[in-house]
Design an enzyme around this catalytic site. Structure first.
Site, PDB file in Angstrom:
ATOM      1  N   TYR A 139      21.489  39.681  34.895  1.00 55.22           N
ATOM      2  CA  TYR A 139      21.283  38.454  35.675  1.00 55.22           C
ATOM      3  C   TYR A 139      21.694  38.633  37.132  1.00 55.22           C
ATOM      4  O   TYR A 139      21.218  37.922  38.009  1.00 55.22           O
ATOM      5  CB  TYR A 139      22.084  37.286  35.077  1.00 55.22           C
ATOM      6  CG  TYR A 139      21.594  36.806  33.728  1.00 55.22           C
ATOM      7  CD1 TYR A 139      20.399  37.274  33.188  1.00 55.22           C
ATOM      8  CD2 TYR A 139      22.321  35.887  32.991  1.00 55.22           C
ATOM      9  CE1 TYR A 139      19.956  36.840  31.949  1.00 55.22           C
ATOM     10  CE2 TYR A 139      21.882  35.445  31.751  1.00 55.22           C
ATOM     11  CZ  TYR A 139      20.700  35.924  31.237  1.00 55.22           C
ATOM     12  OH  TYR A 139      20.265  35.487  30.019  1.00 55.22           O
ATOM     13  N   LYS A 184      23.112  47.494  22.605  1.00 52.27           N
ATOM     14  CA  LYS A 184      21.863  48.174  22.254  1.00 52.27           C
ATOM     15  C   LYS A 184      22.040  49.636  22.642  1.00 52.27           C
ATOM     16  O   LYS A 184      21.308  50.181  23.472  1.00 52.27           O
ATOM     17  CB  LYS A 184      20.688  47.497  22.995  1.00 52.27           C
ATOM     18  CG  LYS A 184      19.319  47.920  22.529  1.00 52.27           C
ATOM     19  CD  LYS A 184      18.908  47.373  21.176  1.00 52.27           C
ATOM     20  CE  LYS A 184      17.546  47.921  20.777  1.00 52.27           C
ATOM     21  NZ  LYS A 184      17.183  47.606  19.372  1.00 52.27           N
ATOM     22  N   ASP A 216      19.757  43.403  17.835  1.00 52.53           N
ATOM     23  CA  ASP A 216      18.684  42.906  16.960  1.00 52.53           C
ATOM     24  C   ASP A 216      19.224  42.642  15.558  1.00 52.53           C
ATOM     25  O   ASP A 216      18.903  41.635  14.921  1.00 52.53           O
ATOM     26  CB  ASP A 216      17.492  43.875  16.941  1.00 52.53           C
ATOM     27  CG  ASP A 216      17.895  45.340  16.896  1.00 52.53           C
ATOM     28  OD1 ASP A 216      19.047  45.657  17.254  1.00 52.53           O
ATOM     29  OD2 ASP A 216      17.071  46.166  16.500  1.00 52.53           O
ATOM     30  N   ASP A 240      24.025  35.204  26.090  1.00 50.57           N
ATOM     31  CA  ASP A 240      23.297  33.960  26.368  1.00 50.57           C
ATOM     32  C   ASP A 240      22.452  33.600  25.145  1.00 50.57           C
ATOM     33  O   ASP A 240      22.471  32.473  24.633  1.00 50.57           O
ATOM     34  CB  ASP A 240      22.416  34.178  27.612  1.00 50.57           C
ATOM     35  CG  ASP A 240      21.807  32.893  28.136  1.00 50.57           C
ATOM     36  OD1 ASP A 240      22.132  31.813  27.601  1.00 50.57           O
ATOM     37  OD2 ASP A 240      20.995  32.972  29.066  1.00 50.57           O
ATOM     38  N   ASP A 244      23.440  30.724  21.973  1.00 50.39           N
ATOM     39  CA  ASP A 244      22.557  29.597  21.661  1.00 50.39           C
ATOM     40  C   ASP A 244      22.096  29.650  20.206  1.00 50.39           C
ATOM     41  O   ASP A 244      21.998  28.620  19.541  1.00 50.39           O
ATOM     42  CB  ASP A 244      21.345  29.569  22.606  1.00 50.39           C
ATOM     43  CG  ASP A 244      21.542  28.574  23.742  1.00 50.39           C
ATOM     44  OD1 ASP A 244      22.717  28.270  24.056  1.00 50.39           O
ATOM     45  OD2 ASP A 244      20.541  28.099  24.309  1.00 50.39           O
TER      46      ASP A 244
END
Ligand code: ATP
Ligand code: MG
Length: 348
Positions: A139, A184, A216, A240, A244
Site C-alpha cells: 500500500y 506467501k 491462500d 486487510d 475482513d
C-alpha cells in the site's frame, strides 16, 4: 496523576455507542476505584462541521498527550462531497501516532452462534486474534500507472517485521501461546524475509510456538476450522483481507472491537464497523463493539485484566439472558443493553 483518556465520538452511531461505553467505564471506575480523566473531542465529520477540519489541531494535540484514545466511528453520506473527508482525519491520526499494529479479536458469544454464516460446531468456542501490520507493504510502495503497464512495489524492512511479530508474540503470551505467521513465502521475497524474521523473533519467546501458513491456505482454514488459530499475524495487504474475512464469522459487526498500537505512544481503540448512518439516532445500535473496545483498552493500555474481564463477562451474561439488539435478532435498544450491563456489573 490520573491517566488521560481522549474520547472521539465521531459520526453516525459513534456518539450513541460512545455514550453507552463511557457509562460502563464510569461504573467500572467506581467499582474498581480507578482514576481516569476522560475528555471528548471533535473528530471526523463532527470535526469538519464544528471546526472545518476532520482532525482539528486541538484534537490531535489532546490525542498525542493521552494515555489511550477511544474512537466511535466516522464518516457518512453527509460529507461525500465535502472538500475535506472524515477518513482523512483517521489517516492523519494513525500517521501522527505511528500506529503500526492493528489487533482484531474474533470470538463468537454462545448466545449468538446461530447467527454465524459458518457451521455451528465450527464456530462455538472460536477465539483468535488477527494482528495486521499497518504501515508497510504494497500500500505504501512506489506506484507506477502507465497506459499498458502498472506496478506497485512491496517493501518490508527487517525492523518493521520484527516489531509486528514481537507484538503478536506478546499477545500470544497472554493467551494460548501459539502464533500463526501468514505469508506467501513460496513466491514473494518480502514473505521470505518475513518468515525468516518470524523464526528469529520466536526464539525470544520460548514459551510460545510458531507455525507458518501460506495466505491462500489461511483463508481456507479460517472458514473450515477457525478454532485452529490463536494469534494470526500477517503483513498489511494480507491482513486487510483476512481481518475482513474473520469479521464475518460472528454474524454481526456490532460486537467487534479493535486496537491499534504504536511503539511507545497511546493506543487507539475502536469498533471495526463504520458509522452505520442507516441506523443512526434511533437508539438501536449495538454498543457492544465500543464497550468491548473499552475492555481492550483497560487490558492492553492499563494492565487492568480483572476490570476488562468483568465487562466482557457481563456482556456474555446479558446476551445469555436474551437481551439482544436488533442486529442480533433481538428487540433491546442501545439504552436497554447498556442498562442491563450496568445492572449485571452491580450484581456481580
Ligand atoms: P464504513 O465504510 O465506514 O466501514 P460500511 O459501509 O462498511 O461503513 P458500517 O457502517 O460498518 O458500513 O455498517 C454496515 C452494516 O452493519 C449497516 O447496515 C449497519 O447498520 C450495520 N452495523 C454496523 N455497526 C452496527 C452496530 N454497532 N449495531 C448494529 N448494526 C450495525
Ligand atoms: Mg466498511
Amino acid at each position: 496523576m490520573s491517566k488521560r483518556i481522549v474520547a472521539l465520538p465521531g459520526d453516525g452511531i459513534g456518539a450513541e455507542i460512545m455514550d453507552s461505553a463511557l457509562k460502563i467505564l464510569a461504573e467500572i471506575m467506581v467499582q474498581d476505584n480507578l482514576d481516569f480523566d476522560i475528555e471528548r473531542f471533535a473528530f471526523g465529520g463532527a470535526g469538519i462541521d464544528e471546526q472545518g477540519d476532520p482532525l482539528p489541531a486541538g484534537t490531535l494535540n489532546a490525542c498525542e498527550k493521552a494515555d489511550a484514545i477511544l474512537l466511535g466511528a466516522i464518516g457518512g453520506p453527509k460529507w461525500d462531497n465535502a472538500p475535506k473527508r472524515p477518513e482523512q482525519g483517521l489517516l492523519g491520526l494513525r500517521k501522527a501516532l505511528g500506529l503500526f499494529a492493528n489487533i482484531r479479536p474474533i470470538s463468537v458469544p454462545d448466545a449468538v452462534v446461530h447467527l454465524s454464516p459458518l457451521k455451528e460446531e465450527n464456530v462455538r468456542g472460536v477465539d483468535f486474534v488477527v494482528v495486521r501490520e499497518l504501515t508497510g507493504g504494497i500500500y505504501f510502495g512506489e506506484k507506477k500507472l502507465g497506459e499498458t503497464e502498472a506496478s506497485d512495489l512491496c517493501t518490508y524492512s527487517k525492523a518493521e517485521i520484527q516489531r509486528i511479530i514481537r507484538k503478536a508474540f506478546e499477545i500470544a503470551q497472554t493467551r494460548n501461546k501459539k502464533v500463526t505467521s501468514v505469508d506467501k513465502a513460496n513466491v514473494l521475497a518480502t514473505s521470505k524475509l518475513w518468515r525468516q524474521t518470524a523464526e528469529e523473533v520466536a526464539r525470544e519467546f520460548p514459551d510460545c510456538t510458531l507455525e507458518h501458513q501460506l495466505v491462500d491456505s489461511a483463508a481456507m482454514v479460517m472458514i473450515q476450522k477457525p478454532k485452529a488459530f490463536d494469534v494470526l499475524v500477517t503483513e498489511n495487504l494480507f491482513g486487510d483481507i483476512l481481518s475482513d474475512e474473520a469479521s464475518v464469522i460472528p454474524g454481526s459487526l456490532g460486537m467487534m472491537p479493535s486496537a491499534s498500537h504504536s511503539e511507545s505512544g497511546p493506543s487507539l481503540y475502536e469498533p471495526i464497523h463504520g458509522s452505520a448512518p442507516d441506523i443512526a439516532n434511533q437508539n438501536i445500535a449495538n454498543p457492544m463493539s465500543m464497550i468491548l473496545s473499552v475492555a481492550m483498552m483497560l487490558r492492553q493500555s492499563f494492565g487492568l485484566e480483572n476490570s476488562a474481564k468483568k465487562i466482557e463477562e457481563a456482556c456474555d451474561r446479558v446476551m445469555n439472558q436474551g437481551i439482544l439488539t436488533t442486529d442480533l435478532g433481538g428487540k433491546a435498544t442501545t439504552t436497554d443493553f447498556t442498562e442491563a450491563i450496568i445492572t449485571e456489573l452491580r450484581g456481580a
